[in-house]
Write a protein that holds these residues in place. Structure first.
Motif, PDB file in Angstrom:
ATOM      1  N   SER A 183       0.845  -1.185   0.000  1.00 43.11           N
ATOM      2  CA  SER A 183       0.000   0.000   0.000  1.00 43.11           C
ATOM      3  C   SER A 183       0.891   1.249   0.000  1.00 43.11           C
ATOM      4  O   SER A 183       1.720   1.405  -0.897  1.00 43.11           O
ATOM      5  N   GLN A 225      -8.622   7.162  -6.646  1.00 38.47           N
ATOM      6  CA  GLN A 225      -7.919   7.125  -5.371  1.00 38.47           C
ATOM      7  C   GLN A 225      -7.804   8.515  -4.764  1.00 38.47           C
ATOM      8  O   GLN A 225      -8.034   8.704  -3.564  1.00 38.47           O
ATOM      9  N   GLN A 250      -9.576   9.481  -1.240  1.00 37.80           N
ATOM     10  CA  GLN A 250      -8.673   9.913  -0.178  1.00 37.80           C
ATOM     11  C   GLN A 250      -8.932  11.360   0.222  1.00 37.80           C
ATOM     12  O   GLN A 250      -8.850  11.725   1.399  1.00 37.80           O
ATOM     13  N   THR A 258     -12.737   0.655   1.464  1.00 41.25           N
ATOM     14  CA  THR A 258     -11.838   0.407   0.329  1.00 41.25           C
ATOM     15  C   THR A 258     -10.760  -0.607   0.694  1.00 41.25           C
ATOM     16  O   THR A 258     -10.095  -1.137  -0.199  1.00 41.25           O
ATOM     17  N   TYR A 259     -10.565  -0.839   1.985  1.00 35.85           N
ATOM     18  CA  TYR A 259      -9.555  -1.805   2.417  1.00 35.85           C
ATOM     19  C   TYR A 259     -10.073  -3.239   2.362  1.00 35.85           C
ATOM     20  O   TYR A 259      -9.286  -4.179   2.269  1.00 35.85           O
ATOM     21  N   LEU A 267      -9.228  -0.679  -3.672  1.00 36.29           N
ATOM     22  CA  LEU A 267      -8.438   0.542  -3.580  1.00 36.29           C
ATOM     23  C   LEU A 267      -7.348   0.596  -4.643  1.00 36.29           C
ATOM     24  O   LEU A 267      -7.169   1.607  -5.318  1.00 36.29           O
ATOM     25  N   HIS A 302      -8.130  -5.326  -0.365  1.00 30.83           N
ATOM     26  CA  HIS A 302      -6.816  -4.700  -0.223  1.00 30.83           C
ATOM     27  C   HIS A 302      -6.046  -5.217   1.002  1.00 30.83           C
ATOM     28  O   HIS A 302      -4.845  -5.484   0.929  1.00 30.83           O
TER      29      HIS A 302
END
Length: 355
Positions: free
Chosen positions: A131, A164, A168, A207-208, A301, A329
């Protein structure tokens, strides 16, 4: 570890910068030559305590065998686990707060390099990261290719995509809209933007994890003892998934600083290995560090096609690996058995003749 005055890529200065680090396993070899050092890069809200978040992968006999390897991990500049960040004392007065400059992934790498050099290390065997740690690993291989023998970039892309950056930035906005944010200068007040940080984490956590896993675990079930289908909506009457996300948000708010979350998330927004290097594919093609790329098939993600793009264009691809998991993710943290096999293979290939 003091690295002195650090100058950011965008031209700001951080006097008296400190980088926290931890070492696992004994050093063997030469600081400027061949040695057994593996640098492990943490993700956004991780830190230098690798056994805390990769417990099944580090230690005697594990993939990151501390009887053989010297594992070094730093806390990223801008973080809140010992390295200088927004919550750190400012050289003139108070804490940095809103005076702390924006950082890029390249800044995080340069700060870490300065810390390693302060330890007398000018070369390492490998750098591994997932990541945000994967973004740092890619930048290491391009900024200082002679510093490392091999790289393993996990669940990351060559640059931040529009999606992204959007997701974010929504997290940053959630924090900045908390009335206790105070423009980033809440440290001297009696309250912190915990609700904003928790909201950011709820967005991020979706998203994880994988859509399939979330639906299989929670579906449209009501939280036990609550009724989200009443005549009027109430935040106290939740679906089970909302309770889970509330828990994840509150859990992060107890251990992480909102200012650091904003700084490091913004660094991820600025991730672009093609910037100043003629574009993504030219930058990737110029890489001569043997690099393994690892992706997760259900990653929302950093979708797997982004790792495929890396693998197709890297100038020295060591191998490509896929983690198959409904987790999404976070599978690079959760799927210990698959990651054990992948890391062992990476370290084997990184030592093979003609790598």
């Amino acid at each position: 570890m003091s690295i002195g005055t650090f100058h950011t890529e965008a031209g700001a200065a951080i006097p008296g910068a400190e980088i926290a680090y931890q070492r696992f396993g004994a050093f063997a070899g030469e600081g400027r030559g061949s040695n057994n050092v593996i640098v492990v890069e943490h993700a956004l809200t991780g830190d230098s305590n690798v056994p805390d978040w990769w417990a099944e992968l580090i230690g005697p006999g594990r993939a990151l065998d501390t009887d053989r390897w010297c594992i070094i991990a730093t806390n990223a500049l801008g973080g809140c686990r010992g390295s200088t960040g927004p919550s750190s004392p400012h050289p003139s007065s108070g804490v940095w707060g809103s005076r702390f400059p924006a950082l890029s992934i390249r800044d995080l790498v340069e700060a870490e390099r300065a810390a390693l050099r302060a330890l007398g290390i000018e070369h390492v065997h490998a750098i591994i990261g997932g990541s945000m740690g994967g973004a740092r690993t890619l930048e290491w291989s391009l900024m200082h290719p002679d510093f490392l023998d091999a790289a393993c970039a996990i669940a990351v892309s060559a640059r931040a995509s529009g999606w992204q950056i959007g997701i974010q930035s929504a997290q940053i906005s959630a924090i900045e809209r908390d009335p206790f944010w105070q423009g980033g200068d809440y440290y001297a007040t009696d309250a912190a933007p915990l609700e904003g940080l928790a909201a950011a984490r709820r967005i991020a956590h979706l998203t994880y994890r994988g859509e399939q896993e979330i639906d299989e675990r929670f579906g449209s079930q009501a939280q036990e003892g609550e009724n989200p289908l009443g005549a009027f909506r109430s935040p106290q009457q939740r679906f089970a998934v909302n309770s889970y996300l509330d828990y994840q948000g509150a859990k992060l708010a107890q251990r992480f600083d909102a200012g650091s979350y904003v700084v490091l998330t913004e660094a991820l927004n600025r991730h672009d290995i093609g910037r100043g290097r003629g574009g993504l594919n030219k930058a990737l093609g110029s890489s001569h560090v043997p690099t393994m790329v690892v992706g997760v098939d259900t990653d929302i993600l950093y979708p797997y096609h982004q790792q495929e793009h890396l693998s197709r264009n890297l100038g020295n691809l060591l191998a490509m690996a896929k983690v198959v998991s409904p987790v999404g993710h976070d599978a690079f943290l959760a799927e210990a058995r698959q990651m054990d096999r992948i890391l062992r293979n990476f370290l084997h290939l990184a030592q093979s003749p003609g790598k």
